[in-house]
Design an enzyme around this catalytic site. Structure first.
Site, mmCIF file in Angstrom:
data_model
loop_
_atom_site.group_PDB
_atom_site.id
_atom_site.type_symbol
_atom_site.label_atom_id
_atom_site.label_comp_id
_atom_site.label_asym_id
_atom_site.label_seq_id
_atom_site.Cartn_x
_atom_site.Cartn_y
_atom_site.Cartn_z
ATOM 1 N N ASP A 236 48.227 33.587 48.332
ATOM 2 C CA ASP A 236 49.291 32.856 49.015
ATOM 3 C C ASP A 236 50.465 32.553 48.082
ATOM 4 O O ASP A 236 51.620 32.562 48.517
ATOM 5 C CB ASP A 236 48.748 31.561 49.618
ATOM 6 C CG ASP A 236 47.890 31.798 50.848
ATOM 7 O OD1 ASP A 236 47.837 32.936 51.345
ATOM 8 O OD2 ASP A 236 47.254 30.823 51.306
ATOM 9 N N ASN B 247 47.384 40.457 36.437
ATOM 10 C CA ASN B 247 45.963 40.778 36.327
ATOM 11 C C ASN B 247 45.242 39.467 36.619
ATOM 12 O O ASN B 247 45.027 38.656 35.721
ATOM 13 C CB ASN B 247 45.598 41.315 34.947
ATOM 14 C CG ASN B 247 44.145 41.747 34.869
ATOM 15 O OD1 ASN B 247 43.340 41.402 35.726
ATOM 16 N ND2 ASN B 247 43.812 42.494 33.839
ATOM 17 N N HIS C 258 39.426 38.927 43.535
ATOM 18 C CA HIS C 258 38.396 39.129 44.551
ATOM 19 C C HIS C 258 37.983 37.846 45.263
ATOM 20 O O HIS C 258 37.174 37.899 46.187
ATOM 21 C CB HIS C 258 37.154 39.758 43.899
ATOM 22 C CG HIS C 258 37.497 40.802 42.899
ATOM 23 N ND1 HIS C 258 38.062 42.024 43.245
ATOM 24 C CD2 HIS C 258 37.408 40.814 41.545
ATOM 25 C CE1 HIS C 258 38.281 42.726 42.142
ATOM 26 N NE2 HIS C 258 37.890 42.018 41.107
ATOM 27 N N ARG D 135 33.464 50.472 40.054
ATOM 28 C CA ARG D 135 32.567 49.412 39.618
ATOM 29 C C ARG D 135 31.831 48.815 40.810
ATOM 30 O O ARG D 135 31.737 49.415 41.869
ATOM 31 C CB ARG D 135 33.379 48.366 38.848
ATOM 32 C CG ARG D 135 33.991 48.987 37.577
ATOM 33 C CD ARG D 135 34.678 48.017 36.706
ATOM 34 N NE ARG D 135 33.731 46.981 36.267
ATOM 35 C CZ ARG D 135 34.125 45.822 35.772
ATOM 36 N NH1 ARG D 135 35.403 45.550 35.635
ATOM 37 N NH2 ARG D 135 33.232 44.923 35.395
ATOM 38 N N TYR E 140 36.194 47.086 29.073
ATOM 39 C CA TYR E 140 37.564 46.600 28.910
ATOM 40 C C TYR E 140 38.269 47.126 27.669
ATOM 41 O O TYR E 140 39.458 46.892 27.501
ATOM 42 C CB TYR E 140 37.578 45.070 28.928
ATOM 43 C CG TYR E 140 37.053 44.514 30.227
ATOM 44 C CD1 TYR E 140 37.759 44.672 31.411
ATOM 45 C CD2 TYR E 140 35.826 43.864 30.280
ATOM 46 C CE1 TYR E 140 37.270 44.186 32.612
ATOM 47 C CE2 TYR E 140 35.329 43.363 31.473
ATOM 48 C CZ TYR E 140 36.050 43.530 32.631
ATOM 49 O OH TYR E 140 35.558 43.052 33.813
ATOM 50 N N ALA F 213 38.995 38.020 37.918
ATOM 51 C CA ALA F 213 38.040 37.686 38.981
ATOM 52 C C ALA F 213 38.708 37.029 40.188
ATOM 53 O O ALA F 213 38.217 37.170 41.315
ATOM 54 C CB ALA F 213 36.941 36.787 38.436
ATOM 55 N N GLU G 297 49.947 44.482 40.966
ATOM 56 C CA GLU G 297 48.581 44.094 40.600
ATOM 57 C C GLU G 297 48.064 45.122 39.606
ATOM 58 O O GLU G 297 48.156 46.329 39.851
ATOM 59 C CB GLU G 297 47.715 44.093 41.857
ATOM 60 C CG GLU G 297 46.259 43.819 41.626
ATOM 61 C CD GLU G 297 45.433 43.953 42.899
ATOM 62 O OE1 GLU G 297 44.201 44.065 42.773
ATOM 63 O OE2 GLU G 297 45.997 43.957 44.018
ATOM 64 N N ARG H 244 34.055 44.243 43.692
ATOM 65 C CA ARG H 244 35.357 44.413 43.034
ATOM 66 C C ARG H 244 36.296 45.327 43.830
ATOM 67 O O ARG H 244 37.465 45.461 43.492
ATOM 68 C CB ARG H 244 35.176 44.974 41.627
ATOM 69 C CG ARG H 244 34.449 44.025 40.706
ATOM 70 C CD ARG H 244 34.408 44.559 39.289
ATOM 71 N NE ARG H 244 33.436 43.843 38.493
ATOM 72 C CZ ARG H 244 33.662 42.692 37.870
ATOM 73 N NH1 ARG H 244 34.843 42.120 37.966
ATOM 74 N NH2 ARG H 244 32.708 42.114 37.159
ATOM 75 N N ARG I 41 34.803 41.008 24.756
ATOM 76 C CA ARG I 41 34.058 40.936 26.014
ATOM 77 C C ARG I 41 33.867 42.332 26.599
ATOM 78 O O ARG I 41 34.844 42.988 26.959
ATOM 79 C CB ARG I 41 34.807 40.055 27.014
ATOM 80 C CG ARG I 41 34.147 40.012 28.376
ATOM 81 C CD ARG I 41 34.964 39.185 29.369
ATOM 82 N NE ARG I 41 34.351 39.255 30.667
ATOM 83 C CZ ARG I 41 34.997 39.576 31.785
ATOM 84 N NH1 ARG I 41 36.286 39.831 31.752
ATOM 85 N NH2 ARG I 41 34.359 39.614 32.924
ATOM 86 N N LEU J 84 42.565 46.540 34.009
ATOM 87 C CA LEU J 84 42.249 47.395 32.875
ATOM 88 C C LEU J 84 41.282 48.504 33.275
ATOM 89 O O LEU J 84 41.454 49.657 32.907
ATOM 90 C CB LEU J 84 41.646 46.566 31.739
ATOM 91 C CG LEU J 84 42.596 45.539 31.120
ATOM 92 C CD1 LEU J 84 41.811 44.482 30.358
ATOM 93 C CD2 LEU J 84 43.597 46.232 30.217
ATOM 94 N N SER J 85 40.252 48.131 34.014
ATOM 95 C CA SER J 85 39.230 49.097 34.427
ATOM 96 C C SER J 85 39.546 49.609 35.828
ATOM 97 O O SER J 85 40.356 49.033 36.559
ATOM 98 C CB SER J 85 37.846 48.442 34.413
ATOM 99 O OG SER J 85 37.754 47.445 35.411
#
Length: 147
Positions: free
Chosen positions: A87, A74, A80, A107, A24, A77, A98, A111, A19, A101-102
């Site tokens: 919670d 990680n 965000h 970006r 990534y 998505a 947290e 993000r 991907r 990778l990028s």
């Protein structure tokens, strides 16, 4: 369990290596797991490594980490978008790093906001799979051994 790190991965990370490799990288999730295992072993820690594409399952994995010495997360998505994941981290009482990778700040604007950051001990991004290794090292350095 106190000498265990939980490395938890959110949606689409099962596609690593294929991907968007320009963003990534070429490492697969299995490669990331191998790096994490080696890092945990070097710190005398056990590892639980999981990935899910489902928000509720990620929340359950976070809750199952209660009592561990740390979580490397990680959330992909869900970083965000998910108040539920935020919670769960806030409520589980486990130090959490947290990771991404990028470099999410280089970006798209959406993000740049994280629901996780306010409840995390720290954030590491932009170092590819080494972001996980750095997260494990940070948690290992900050842990307290039982008396």
């Amino acid at each position: 369990m106190p000498d265990t790190i939980h490395v938890l991965n959110g949606p689409n990370l099962n596609l690593l290596g294929t991907r968007e490799p320009a963003i990534y990288g070429a490492a697969t999730l299995a490669d990331v797991e191998a790096l994490c295992r080696a890092a945990c072993e070097s710190h005398g820690l056990d590892l639980v490594f999981r990935q899910t594409n489902h928000e509720g399952t990620l929340v359950e994995h976070i809750q199952e980490a209660r009592g561990a010495c740390g979580i490397v997360l990680n959330a992909a998505a869900y970083t965000h978008t998910s108040v539920a994941v935020r919670d769960a981290i806030g409520g589980c009482g486990v130090p959490t790093v947290e990771v991404h990778l990028s470099n999410v700040f280089a970006r798209e604007d959406f993000r740049h906001h994280s629901y996780i950051t306010p409840v995390a001990r720290g954030v590491i991004c932009g170092f590819g799979p080494q972001s996980y290794v750095l997260g494990i090292a940070a948690l290992a350095a900050g842990r307290t051994k039982p008396a």
